[in-house]
Design a protein around this motif. Structure first.
Motif, PDB file in Angstrom:
ATOM      1  N   TRP A   7       0.820  -1.212   0.000  1.00  0.00           N
ATOM      2  CA  TRP A   7       0.000   0.000   0.000  1.00  0.00           C
ATOM      3  C   TRP A   7       0.857   1.267   0.000  1.00  0.00           C
ATOM      4  CZ3 TRP A   7      -4.718  -0.166  -1.602  1.00  0.00           C
ATOM      5  CH2 TRP A   7      -5.445  -1.346  -1.461  1.00  0.00           C
ATOM      6  N   VAL A   8       2.103   1.145   0.455  1.00  0.00           N
ATOM      7  CA  VAL A   8       3.028   2.276   0.356  1.00  0.00           C
ATOM      8  C   VAL A   8       3.315   2.567  -1.114  1.00  0.00           C
ATOM      9  CG1 VAL A   8       5.344   3.108   0.885  1.00  0.00           C
ATOM     10  CG2 VAL A   8       4.071   1.787   2.601  1.00  0.00           C
ATOM     11  N   TYR A   9       3.509   1.493  -1.887  1.00  0.00           N
ATOM     12  CA  TYR A   9       3.722   1.671  -3.331  1.00  0.00           C
ATOM     13  C   TYR A   9       2.497   2.314  -3.985  1.00  0.00           C
ATOM     14  CZ  TYR A   9       7.718  -1.464  -2.704  1.00  0.00           C
ATOM     15  OH  TYR A   9       8.907  -2.023  -2.300  1.00  0.00           O
ATOM     16  N   ALA A 125       0.829  -4.318 -10.520  1.00  0.00           N
ATOM     17  CA  ALA A 125       1.369  -5.676 -10.413  1.00  0.00           C
ATOM     18  C   ALA A 125       1.444  -6.148  -8.960  1.00  0.00           C
ATOM     19  CB  ALA A 125       2.761  -5.736 -11.044  1.00  0.00           C
ATOM     20  N   TRP A 126       1.418  -5.207  -8.021  1.00  0.00           N
ATOM     21  CA  TRP A 126       1.424  -5.562  -6.606  1.00  0.00           C
ATOM     22  C   TRP A 126       0.041  -6.014  -6.129  1.00  0.00           C
ATOM     23  CZ3 TRP A 126       5.676  -5.915  -3.554  1.00  0.00           C
ATOM     24  CH2 TRP A 126       6.848  -5.306  -4.000  1.00  0.00           C
ATOM     25  N   PHE A 186      11.039   4.604  -5.373  1.00  0.00           N
ATOM     26  CA  PHE A 186      10.093   3.668  -4.765  1.00  0.00           C
ATOM     27  C   PHE A 186       9.169   3.003  -5.794  1.00  0.00           C
ATOM     28  CE2 PHE A 186      11.204   6.932  -1.711  1.00  0.00           C
ATOM     29  CZ  PHE A 186      11.598   6.185  -0.617  1.00  0.00           C
ATOM     30  N   VAL A 187       9.461   3.225  -7.071  1.00  0.00           N
ATOM     31  CA  VAL A 187       8.641   2.614  -8.120  1.00  0.00           C
ATOM     32  C   VAL A 187       9.346   1.352  -8.603  1.00  0.00           C
ATOM     33  CG1 VAL A 187       7.559   2.931 -10.376  1.00  0.00           C
ATOM     34  CG2 VAL A 187       7.719   4.855  -8.796  1.00  0.00           C
ATOM     35  N   VAL A 188       8.975   0.226  -8.028  1.00  0.00           N
ATOM     36  CA  VAL A 188       9.599  -1.059  -8.363  1.00  0.00           C
ATOM     37  C   VAL A 188       8.521  -2.122  -8.533  1.00  0.00           C
ATOM     38  CG1 VAL A 188      11.773  -0.575  -7.200  1.00  0.00           C
ATOM     39  CG2 VAL A 188       9.895  -1.593  -5.909  1.00  0.00           C
ATOM     40  N   ARG A 189       8.813  -3.095  -9.350  1.00  0.00           N
ATOM     41  CA  ARG A 189       7.900  -4.207  -9.559  1.00  0.00           C
ATOM     42  C   ARG A 189       8.125  -5.264  -8.479  1.00  0.00           C
ATOM     43  NH1 ARG A 189       5.203  -4.492 -14.237  1.00  0.00           N
ATOM     44  NH2 ARG A 189       4.863  -6.723 -13.933  1.00  0.00           N
ATOM     45  N   PRO A 190       7.101  -6.041  -8.153  1.00  0.00           N
ATOM     46  CA  PRO A 190       7.281  -7.138  -7.196  1.00  0.00           C
ATOM     47  C   PRO A 190       8.155  -8.228  -7.792  1.00  0.00           C
ATOM     48  CG  PRO A 190       5.104  -7.242  -8.193  1.00  0.00           C
ATOM     49  CD  PRO A 190       5.711  -5.940  -8.633  1.00  0.00           C
ATOM     50  N   GLY A 191       8.848  -8.960  -6.938  1.00  0.00           N
ATOM     51  CA  GLY A 191       9.683 -10.051  -7.403  1.00  0.00           C
ATOM     52  C   GLY A 191       8.848 -11.230  -7.867  1.00  0.00           C
ATOM     53  N   ASP A 192       9.502 -12.174  -8.522  1.00  0.00           N
ATOM     54  CA  ASP A 192       8.792 -13.345  -9.040  1.00  0.00           C
ATOM     55  C   ASP A 192       8.173 -14.186  -7.926  1.00  0.00           C
ATOM     56  OD1 ASP A 192       9.504 -12.611 -11.592  1.00  0.00           O
ATOM     57  OD2 ASP A 192      11.329 -13.852 -11.604  1.00  0.00           O
ATOM     58  N   ASP A 193       8.721 -14.060  -6.718  1.00  0.00           N
ATOM     59  CA  ASP A 193       8.211 -14.856  -5.604  1.00  0.00           C
ATOM     60  C   ASP A 193       7.106 -14.154  -4.823  1.00  0.00           C
ATOM     61  OD1 ASP A 193       9.825 -12.860  -4.704  1.00  0.00           O
ATOM     62  OD2 ASP A 193      10.778 -14.042  -3.104  1.00  0.00           O
ATOM     63  N   PHE A 194       6.675 -12.984  -5.324  1.00  0.00           N
ATOM     64  CA  PHE A 194       5.651 -12.236  -4.586  1.00  0.00           C
ATOM     65  C   PHE A 194       4.288 -12.902  -4.686  1.00  0.00           C
ATOM     66  CE2 PHE A 194       2.117  -9.164  -4.936  1.00  0.00           C
ATOM     67  CZ  PHE A 194       2.146  -8.643  -3.649  1.00  0.00           C
ATOM     68  N   THR A 195       3.605 -12.971  -3.563  1.00  0.00           N
ATOM     69  CA  THR A 195       2.214 -13.433  -3.514  1.00  0.00           C
ATOM     70  C   THR A 195       1.435 -12.448  -2.666  1.00  0.00           C
ATOM     71  OG1 THR A 195       2.715 -14.835  -1.598  1.00  0.00           O
ATOM     72  CG2 THR A 195       2.783 -15.878  -3.768  1.00  0.00           C
TER      73      THR A 195
END
Length: 409
Positions: A7-9, A125-126, A186-195
């Motif tokens: 939610w910060v993103y 994507a988050w 602070f603009v980054v995509r989640p990693g492949d392991d994100f759920t």
């Protein structure tokens, strides 16, 4: 960098789009600019908004095409640089609007488009479990920008014929640049392991109908039906936004300019609120009910405004603008959610940038509405146009279906 709470993103995304959404404050900015250049025609000033919308779409498209090669934070940095340069170049405008076209139209348009696509493609994507809601929240920032920043601009920049707006433009450019630089980290995509975190509602995240690239998407009937639908409802909303001040003045000729501006501003407020509500409704009920509510809201708003024009009741104008702003709030989050839900996440950035181009086509609706008013000298023609394009959207919607894997070619 360690991942933050998602939610910060989302908050960072809203702030970035609040800055990028400054291009929609043109109607307020143009008053001060026009007063300082009385020899410029209304058509010359209006062309600025057409240019900024065209390059906004182009910037979004470029960011989408290169999304796999260029990190989102780079686009945010570029956006800050372009917006800074754009406002400074525009502030150098003298006798010809050429510098205004280059600065605010070309540079600011490209910068806003870069930021828009980068934020929508990255932050959403988050939230694979809340595609409608996150689209609405992010786009709320974009929609409210014109109201919030427009009010601030009007407060510090009088329409007295002076060049005060040039100084305001430079200050705005610097502020936007600094905010964009900070937010870019602070603009980054989640990693492949994100759920996504587990939900107490026990709702299962629905998988997209397909996961296709742009070439495959544009060969699907569902895309073109959605594209036409988006043009029609965008046209309905932009018709209202572009002619709102004139409609309110026709019904309330003795109402002060300040009160007219406040009433017109209600459209932006409800637009921002509506984006969140429609996004949440999409997540819960899907596209069919959400689109129906949106189109019915446009019809209700048009009927209320018809009654206001025929009876001279200014209270109905207020209600009509509230409902109309709410209806317009459903347009952009619907596009974002449908692209993700219908065509998948893998190519979302480029696919989303393609459907965004409908905004450029829809932007001509306000010009057409103005021509209709010139011919009829009544804003009843504007309301009839709103009803007409909404009826077309109903017809398009009747044939729209969520694609099946079998449609993939």
């Amino acid at each position: 960098m360690k991942s933050l709470n998602r939610w910060v993103y989302a908050i960072i995304g809203v702030v970035v789009l609040l800055m990028a959404g400054l291009i929609y404050s043109w109607s307020v900015m143009s008053k001060s600019i026009g007063a300082s250049r009385p020899d410029w025609t209304a058509a010359q000033l209006s062309l600025t908004f057409t240019i900024v919308m065209a390059f906004f779409c182009l910037g979004s498209l470029i960011a989408g095409i290169l999304s796999k090669k260029v990190k989102a934070r780079i686009y945010i940095l570029l956006s800050g640089i372009l917006l800074l340069a754009g406002f400074f170049v525009a502030s150098l405008t003298k006798t010809s609007p050429a510098m205004l076209y280059l600065g605010f139209g070309v540079l600011c348009g490209l910068g806003a488009g870069f930021a828009y696509n980068a934020i929508m493609g990255t932050i959403s994507a988050w939230f694979p479990d809340k595609q409608g809601l996150i689209s609405g929240i992010l786009l709320m920032g974009f929609g409210l920008s014109s109201f919030i920043v427009g009010k601030l601009f009007a407060a510090v920049t009088p329409s007295d014929g002076s060049d005060t707006w040039c100084t305001t433009f430079r200050i705005m450019g610097i502020i936007i640049f600094v905010v964009m630089i900070v937010c870019s980290f602070f603009v980054v995509r989640p990693g492949d392991d994100f759920t996504p975190p587990a939900s107490n509602s026990k709702k299962i995240v629905r998988e997209p109908a397909t996961d296709v690239n742009t070439g495959q998407m544009v060969r699907m009937p569902s895309f073109w039906l959605m594209y036409i639908w988006a043009i029609m409802v965008s046209a309905a909303g932009l018709t209202l936004v572009g002619q709102a001040s004139g409609i309110a003045t026709q019904v309330g000729p003795n109402v002060s300019d300040g009160n007219i501006a406040t009433v017109v501003g209600l459209i932006s407020i409800l637009n921002g609120i509506g984006r969140v509500i429609y996004g949440a409704l999409y997540d819960r009920k899907g596209y069919r009910l959400t689109m129906i509510v949106d189109m019915v809201s446009f019809i209700i708003a048009a009927l209320i405004l018809l009654m206001a024009l025929q009876t001279g009741n200014f209270g109905l104008i207020v209600i009509g603008f509230l409902v109309g702003g709410f209806a317009y709030g459903g347009v952009t989050p619907m596009q974002s959610a449908v692209i993700s839900d219908f065509f998948g996440r893998t190519y979302y950035s480029i696919n989303f940038s393609v459907i965004v181009t409908n905004m450029l086509i829809g932007s001509f609706a306000s010009t057409i509405a103005g021509k209709l008013y010139d011919m009829s000298q009544s804003y009843l023609s504007t309301i009839y146009m709103m009803i007409g394009v909404t009826v077309v959207s109903f017809i398009t919607f009747a044939f729209l279906r969520r694609p099946t894997p079998a449609e993939k070619k």
